[in-house]
Write an enzyme that holds these catalytic residues in place. Structure first.
Site, short mmCIF file in Angstrom:
data_model
loop_
_atom_site.label_atom_id
_atom_site.label_comp_id
_atom_site.label_asym_id
_atom_site.label_seq_id
_atom_site.Cartn_x
_atom_site.Cartn_y
_atom_site.Cartn_z
N LYS A 72 63.29 -50.83 26.32
CA LYS A 72 62.65 -51.73 25.29
C LYS A 72 63.07 -51.45 23.92
O LYS A 72 62.51 -50.31 23.32
CB LYS A 72 61.30 -52.12 25.54
CG LYS A 72 60.72 -53.04 24.44
CD LYS A 72 59.32 -53.23 24.92
CE LYS A 72 58.70 -54.45 24.01
NZ LYS A 72 57.36 -54.83 24.34
N LYS B 82 65.35 -54.94 27.35
CA LYS B 82 64.93 -56.01 26.32
C LYS B 82 65.03 -55.37 25.16
O LYS B 82 64.89 -54.33 24.66
CB LYS B 82 63.23 -56.04 26.69
CG LYS B 82 62.73 -57.24 25.73
CD LYS B 82 61.20 -57.10 25.97
CE LYS B 82 60.52 -58.04 24.86
NZ LYS B 82 59.21 -58.07 25.14
#
Length: 330
Positions: A197, A250
């Protein structure tokens, strides 16, 4: 010309193109992120995310029943927590009667077969908007934060969550959550790890939706530098070693290379999050008449599948399901 190979022969008409298509996007690939808020009989569009809404629980249940009928098998649930329920440690996150816990119980009663995935992070619950507990100097305390994340995961599992999704990027949290779930009899609850992320500028509309933007500083001491590739693989390997069932990258669109490398590095399912900024850019350009929204949406999601994503979290899920049609459940 005397040509042995004419690749255009396999592009000659739609039937041939469908026959040789290498990448297929289906409704089964999708997880639908949804926002829930306190109150009754209210649906509020997120200003920076046209077509995305915060729902009170009663209307959320109706929406979930509708998307399940469209063939969507999984939702990811995110809470818009009232300010009066926030504190510096995010203690509301593990309240057994909190918004998420009540929502999970209601969803599993109303639509028992839909997969309910719950977010594990403190930023919606903290007054400062960070994903962890702060010391007096504003430094994120990793290990005390993980202790709260474990409590949060257990409360979500108790409520009936099928899968918990730690999105905080604290070190060691996957192993701690897996151990706690197993010790408390929730060995059946899966972990979808936000493994790679990044500290991305694409998250702005999501933070508008939940009111979870940090009040000071940024998230660069725990989310990853967008310039890094090898670090992503290190995080993925650590999460796998600690017990993750699915690993995720992400954002997705600007990180297709990372998705491809992660796919090559593991046999676990790989998820990609088509985040709010990616969604909103397409919506905004379409509203201005600059692009064909349907075609760009499908092309964008297909690119994520082509890069190696087995699963895509996307706010376009309902629209895609309406276009592709209901996929039979076997």
């Amino acid at each position: 010309m005397s040509l042995t190979h004419r690749p255009r022969r396999l592009r000659r008409n739609p039937a041939i193109r469908r026959l040789v298509k290498e990448t297929h996007l289906t409704v089964d690939d999708l997880i639908y992120p949804m926002f829930v808020m306190e109150g009754e009989n209210t649906r509020v569009e997120v200003p920076s995310m046209p077509g995305a809404y915060r729902f009170t629980l009663d209307l959320l249940l109706k929406e979930i029943a509708e998307v399940y009928d469209l063939g969507i098998n999984a939702i990811a649930l995110f809470p818009a927590v009232p300010d009066e329920k926030k504190d510096v440690t995010g203690s509301e996150s593990y309240n057994p009667d909190g918004l998420i816990q009540r929502s999970v119980r209601a969803i599993k009663q109303a639509v028992p077969d839909i997969l309910v995935i719950t977010d594990v992070a403190l930023d919606p619950f903290t007054t400062h908007g960070h994903d962890g507990i702060l010391d007096e100097n504003g430094i994120i305390l990793n290990d005390p934060t993980v202790e709260v994340l474990v409590k949060m995961s257990l409360s979500q599992a108790l409520a009936g969550a099928d899968m918990v999704a730690p999105s905080d990027m604290m070190d060691g949290r996957i192993g701690a959550i897996r151990q706690a779930l197993d010790e408390h009899g929730y060995e059946h609850v899966s972990i979808l790890a936000y493994s790679a992320k990044y500290a991305s500028a694409y998250y702005g509309p999501f933070r508008d939706a939940l009111g979870s933007a940090p009040k000071s500083g940024d998230k660069k001491t725990y989310q990853m530098d967008p310039a890094n590739t090898r670090e992503a693989l290190k995080e993925v390997y650590l999460d796998i070693a600690e017990g993750a069932d699915i690993v995720m990258v992400k954002p997705a669109l600007a990180y297709l290379d990372i998705i491809a490398k992660v796919k090559e590095a593991t046999d676990l399912p790989v998820a990609a999050y088509n985040v709010s900024g990616e969604y909103s850019m397409i919506k905004a350009a379409a509203q201005l008449g600059w692009i064909d929204e349907k075609k760009v949406m499908l092309e964008t999601l297909t690119s994520m599948k082509r890069a190696g994503a087995d699963i895509i979290l996307t706010y376009f899920a309902k629209e895609v399901a309406q276009i592709l049609g209901v996929h039979p459940r076997y």
